[in-house]
Each structure stands twice: as C-alpha cells, then as structure tokens.
Write an enzyme that holds these catalytic residues in place. Structure first.
Site, mmCIF file in Angstrom:
data_model
loop_
_atom_site.group_PDB
_atom_site.id
_atom_site.type_symbol
_atom_site.label_atom_id
_atom_site.label_comp_id
_atom_site.label_asym_id
_atom_site.label_seq_id
_atom_site.Cartn_x
_atom_site.Cartn_y
_atom_site.Cartn_z
ATOM 1 N N GLU A 61 4.216 130.911 -9.463
ATOM 2 C CA GLU A 61 4.883 130.980 -10.768
ATOM 3 C C GLU A 61 4.804 129.665 -11.519
ATOM 4 O O GLU A 61 4.717 129.645 -12.747
ATOM 5 C CB GLU A 61 6.349 131.399 -10.597
ATOM 6 C CG GLU A 61 6.539 132.874 -10.229
ATOM 7 C CD GLU A 61 6.323 133.175 -8.748
ATOM 8 O OE1 GLU A 61 6.165 132.228 -7.950
ATOM 9 O OE2 GLU A 61 6.331 134.370 -8.383
ATOM 10 N N HIS A 129 17.028 138.775 -4.940
ATOM 11 C CA HIS A 129 16.289 139.595 -5.908
ATOM 12 C C HIS A 129 17.205 140.301 -6.903
ATOM 13 O O HIS A 129 16.800 141.266 -7.526
ATOM 14 C CB HIS A 129 15.453 140.651 -5.163
ATOM 15 C CG HIS A 129 14.150 140.119 -4.639
ATOM 16 N ND1 HIS A 129 14.062 139.027 -3.818
ATOM 17 C CD2 HIS A 129 12.872 140.531 -4.839
ATOM 18 C CE1 HIS A 129 12.795 138.807 -3.505
ATOM 19 N NE2 HIS A 129 12.054 139.698 -4.128
#
Lengths: 327, 346
Positions: A61, A129
């Site tokens: 990322e 998450h």
C-alpha cells in the site's frame, strides 16, 4: 429516474472520467484479474474497456499510494484503490507526510491530483478488518476527505474528486456497495465541501455521514411514527468540513445529535459538537449528544460485533432521550 | 568533455563546499535553525549526476539536498534564503533545509522521511513512461534508506513495470550514526540483485566516474531497458546533521577519506595535471565562489520573512468554492480572523 447500486454508481463515475480524460489511471490490488475486477467489484470490466490504464499492483500500500502521488505530480490523475481502509495504515506515511504536504510545503510548486478510494466497513472480519479512521483523515490539513452515503452522491463526488487538483481520500463503505438509489443518466457533479439535507424535520438535527446517514434515515422513519420529525444533515465531505447546514438546522430545531460509526474519543463528532456550540450555543435547548461506535477492538462474534457498532435503533434511542430531556 | 565543462564541474563542487561551510557558520550564529544536513565530501555525486542528465529529466532526493539544488541551478541566494526561512527562499520559507525544490528545473524536492520519496520517484517515472515524455527520473538516497519497506516496494515495482528510473545510493556508509555493517545484512549490490536490476558500484568521490555512470544509466533507462541501480561509495566529512557530535567515527577514518577529497583530487589530477587550468585560475574561481556565497548570505539576511497572510496559501491547489465555517478553516485570532455569530469565517 433509474435506480442503481452504489457500486455501479462508482463504476460509472470512473468510466465517465476515464472516457473524458486519458490521463486518468486506476491502480490497486486486484482491480483487474481477481473476480473480474476489484475485491468488491467496483472496477469490474474497466481494464478491458481501458487497456493499460487499469493495473493490478503488488500488495504494497505504501507503494500504491506513494507511486500514485509521484505519478500525479508527473501529470497523471491517479485513482488508487486500497482494498479496505484498514490497509491504508501501511501507507499512512505516504498519505500524511507526502500527499498532504506537497502543495503547501513546496509553496504551490507541486500538485497531487490523486484519489485514494477505500471502503470503511465490517462483516464478521474482526478487529484488524473492521475499523473506521474518518476522524484521522479529517484532521489532516491539505487533504480533502469525502464520504458519500448514497449512489447519487457517490457518483457525483467521485467525478469531482478525480477532476480535483488536490489529494482526495474517498471513503466508501462495504455495507453501502449493494444499496440502491436514483442516479440520472445525464452527467452531473457534486462539489466537494458541501453538506446536504437528506431529510427535513423540525424537532432534532442529526449530523452524520456515510453508512450512518442510511441508518439515521431508517431511524427517522421509526421516529416519524411517534410524531418526531428529525432533520438529517449529511456532511458528505469531512474535510473541509461544511457546518453551514448543521448550524442552519440547529437554529431551527435547537437540538443536535452527531451520529458516527467510529470511536467516540477524538471522533469527528467531538469536533462537530465543539464547533457548533462555539457559534450556536444560545440556540441549544439541550447538550449536543453523540452516537458513536463502542471503543473496543472489533470482536468476531456476531452478537459482539453488532453491539459494538451504531445502528438505527441507537439513533432512535438517542432522539427519544433528547426529546424527553434526558440529556 | 571540454575544458569549460570540466571547469564548471569544479566550480559547482567548490560552490557546494563553500556554501556548506558558510551554512554551518550561519547555523552556529543561529541564523539557521532546525536540522542542517551538510553535503561536504559528497559533492562529486550531485555534480557528476546532474551533469549527466537532460535539463528536463526528473530529480528526487533526500533531505541532504543543498548540493543537489545548487548543482541543478538553484541560485545560492534562493537556497541560503530558504535556510534562513525567508520569503525569497526556494519555497518561500515553508520547507527549510530539508525540503528544497525547484519544479521549473525538474528538481522535485528534498524529502525528509527516510525512504519516503522512493515511491514518489517511481511514480514520476511511471508518468513519464505513460505520457511518453522520454524523461528519466533520478532518485538519490542514503545507504540508510535501503532497509525500509518503501525501498523494496519501489525497486520491485520499478522492475515489474520496467520504468525509466535510476536509483542512486549515496553510500556514505552511515545511517545517521549507524555503520553499514550494523544496519545491513548484505552488500549493497545484493539488494539490487534481489530485483534482478542492472547495477554498478562507482567511486562516489570522483566526479567524472559518477558522471559517466549516470550517463550510461540514463541511456539504458531512456531506451526502455528499465531501472538502473548505482551504489556510489562516498563519505560525509561532517556529522549526520549539525546536531550530531560525531563521536562514533574515528578521526583516522575521517582523515583517510578526506585524503580522497573529490574537489582537491579533481583539481590536482585533472585540471592541473592536464594543464586545463593554472593554480591562479583555480584561486580566482575560489574567490568568485566565496563572493557568490557571501552575497547569498547578505541576500538571505536582508530578505523579508514570509508574510503572515500567506500562511494558508496552497493549503489547497483548488480551494473549495464556498468556505463555510469549519474547524479547519477558521483563521486564528492573531491573523485577524474571527468567527461571526452567523458562522461565516472572516
């Protein structure tokens, strides 16, 4: 007007902007091959329509966003998809120290026309998450932060974000992707930095955004049956924050509840409540209340997850309490 | 390379050296604050590399950036004024020593988060590839940046997409105060080999060697052969920054490297030996460089501070159309701003 999903609205925005401007590119993890395009299907089919412009990337990322920044500096308009907001943490340095610093620190010599698309959300995926960092993003000078609640807003804001010359963090939501709403076939844009009334009412002002706009609308229907008419201000943009409608509304209703999905401490609700009372204290008949997520790492178990997140019933309870002067 | 070019390389290296020495003095006099990372000892790298690139090739470097800015043609005045935090500096006093920039010269800036600028540089190279500009991007970094995640992510991506970029390690053998053998598990070129990247090790104390290596690298990258990795071995004479007491390196080690000084060596072994310049001519160059830096100091010292009213300029390149009340946009009272009862900010 035709009804489409939030997911389809986003895809149409991407398609229209790619047709309009050949410098628009999309990069991200699994935006091409996996399941036909995108972990949540937003980019499905676009790679075929726009060869060479939609590309799968490594799971890195910090590089997706950092390389997106560099390419935007170099003349492209990059749309970087980060699979979920949780993974933006890996790229936080790139977002805060690079994307958000270029224009001001370099005194206007560099611009970064980039969009970071990423969904908030949950779904039995546990603590790493199922998070919400809206308040963090919204606290950073020089970023623009957008969090649309409806397909209409999602399309209009994404198109504007892609054309914008500043880095835009575009917060989608897993639980909204399949929601449906009216979206016209003809082109339209929605300006960044403008809130919107999603419901008019006279009794209590609800200030919210993203998924909690949808939950607040559900709450409003329940409350209407009890004779309570809430007014819902959907912020849509979290930075720069447009509180004009919130102030206009609270001067009429004299009551305000801020509804957010994220953690209460240091949440955007705190900022909104503080700012509103600074200028509209004399209009308030009750303290400004907050509905927010509980402050625990999200558990996996179904009942615990449900208990952690705010839903329509929490908004209903807060409004009832406020109407009964329990705040 | 003709005589004028060789003389120019000498003058640029000397300008950087004199500039840095005077900047250190100005730091001691508190004219310059914060962190000041000097380039003494590494001059051959910036000067050799910049002279090998086209004027529109992109350059991205780390916070030890004064030499790069000067080699790329930023004036000593603009760089010194930036160190002084003045309106006439390269960013009008916004960025300071670590964030010099001059985009008209395709100098995209100094970056102060170790490894943070590597993805940006790859992005510039991807844009050049996509837009077919023919430009090469040069990304310089210290040896200390070759262990962080962005280094590996950037090299992997650059190789994967075959982008026109030169990764130039200015290997001064210390990551701040930590020696190479303490911070790295493998030799530098092994790191490039991990990504099957064409790599060379070069003497970073020799301006002509650096120049030739960057010429070769740029040619490779420009013709589409992908990224190149250069390990330029060098040494910085001073500590990591002016705040560094520099106790961990031995006097002998520093003295040994100073004997290989890139400026003296270039003067002796090239300019004088080949009779391209006389000692008098070199003395005259030194004099003109000293005058240029003295003038830069006077210019910086006499330049205004940036106006307070400019504080919010370029927060956005594209301001939002209606700036309503917002915690983020209310101007603090000391700038004359206030919040009126109707919530508009003034």
């Amino acid at each position: 007007m035709p009804e489409i999903t939030y997911r389809e609205a986003l895809k149409r925005a991407l398609r229209e902007e790619m047709q309009r401007d050949p410098t628009v590119v999309i990069w991200g993890e699994d935006v091409v091959a996996y399941a036909g395009g995108g972990a949540y299907g937003v980019t499905a089919g676009l790679a075929k329509e726009f060869p060479g412009r939609v590309r799968d990337t490594p799971i890195a990322e910090e590089a997706i966003i950092g390389i997106g920044i560099g390419a935007a500096m170099g003349g492209l308009r990059t749309v970087c998809e980060i699979m979920t907001v949780n993974f933006t943490l890996v790229a936080w340095d790139q977002i805060v120290n690079h994307a958000a610093k270029q224009s001001h620190m370099f005194n206007g010599q560099i611009k970064v026309p980039m969009v970071i698309r990423t969904p908030n959300g949950h779904g039995r995926t546990a603590a790493t998450h199922s998070q919400n960092f809206d308040a963090w993003f919204a606290s950073i000078p020089s970023l623009k932060v957008v969090a649309p609640a409806t397909p209409y807003d999602a399309k209009g804001l994404l198109k504007t974000a892609i054309r914008d010359d500043d880095p835009v963090v575009f917060l989608e939501h897993l639980q909204l992707y399949s929601t449906r709403g009216e979206v016209p076939d003809e082109e339209y844009l929605i300006p960044i930095g403008e809130a919107d009334y999603k419901r008019r009412g006279k009794d209590v002002t609800i200030v919210t955004w993203g998924r909690m706009t949808v939950e607040s609308l559900k709450a409003a229907r329940i409350l209407a049956e009890e004779g309570i008419e809430v007014e819902i201000v959907d912020l849509r943009t979290l930075r720069p924050l447009d509180l004009s409608l919130a102030l206009e509304s609270v001067r009429k209703t004299n009551r305000m509840i801020v509804v957010e999905e994220g953690w209460r401490t240091g949440g955007l609700g705190a900022e909104i409540a503080a700012s509103v009372q600074e200028v509209a204290f004399n209009y308030l008949d009750a303290p400004i209340a907050r509905v927010a997520g509980l402050e625990v790492p999200m558990p996996y178990a179904k009942n615990l997850e449900r208990a952690t997140l705010p839903f329509a019933e929490d908004v209903v309870a807060a409004v009832r309490a406020m109407m009964q002067n329990q705040y | 390379m003709d005589r004028d070019t060789l003389i120019s390389l000498y003058r640029q290296m000397l300008l950087i050296r004199v500039f840095e020495d005077r900047a250190a003095e100005m730091y001691a006099k508190a004219k310059i604050a914060g962190f000041l990372h000097l380039y003494n000892g590494q001059e051959a790298i910036a000067v050799g590399a910049v002279s090998a690139l086209a004027p529109d090739d992109e350059i991205v470097v780390n916070y030890r950036d004064h030499g790069w800015a000067l080699a790329r043609g930023c004036t000593a005045r603009a760089v010194m004024a930036e160190l002084f935090g003045r309106a006439t500096g390269t960013t009008g006093g916004r960025g300071g020593s670590m964030h010099l920039v001059d985009v008209k010269r395709h100098f995209w800036g100094g970056y102060a988060i170790v490894g943070g600028h590597l993805p940006l540089a790859v992005g510039l190279a991807v844009a050049a590839q996509y837009l077919k500009t023919g430009r090469v991007t040069l990304c310089s970094m210290g040896d200390g940046s070759t262990n962080i995640g962005t280094f590996h992510a950037a090299l992997n991506w650059a190789k994967l997409w075959n982008v026109p970029i030169i990764f130039l390690v200015e290997n001064n053998q210390y990551a701040m105060g930590t020696a190479y053998e303490v911070h790295s598990a493998v030799p530098m070129l092994t790191k490039a080999a991990g990504y099957d990247m064409y790599a060379e090790e070069v003497d970073g104390m020799d301006v002509l060697v650096v120049h030739e290596a960057v010429c070769r690298a740029a040619e490779r990258a420009r013709r589409g052969d992908g990224p190149v990795f250069l390990n330029a071995v060098t040494y910085r004479y001073r500590g990591h920054s002016m705040a560094d007491p520099d106790v961990q390196r031995s006097k002998e080690e520093i003295a040994e490297w100073r004997r290989r000084d890139p400026i003296t060596r270039f003067a002796d072994e090239v300019l004088l030996k080949r009779e391209l310049a006389t000692p008098e001519e070199l003395a005259a160059i030194r004099k003109s460089v000293e005058a240029e830096v003295e003038d830069a100091i006077e210019f910086a010292d006499n330049s205004p501070e940036p106006p307070l009213e400019s504080l919010y300029d370029y927060i956005y390149m594209q301001p939002v159309s209606h700036m309503q009340i917002s915690g983020s946009l209310i101007r603090p009272p000391k700038l004359g701003g206030r919040v009126s009862p109707n919530g508009k900010h003034h």
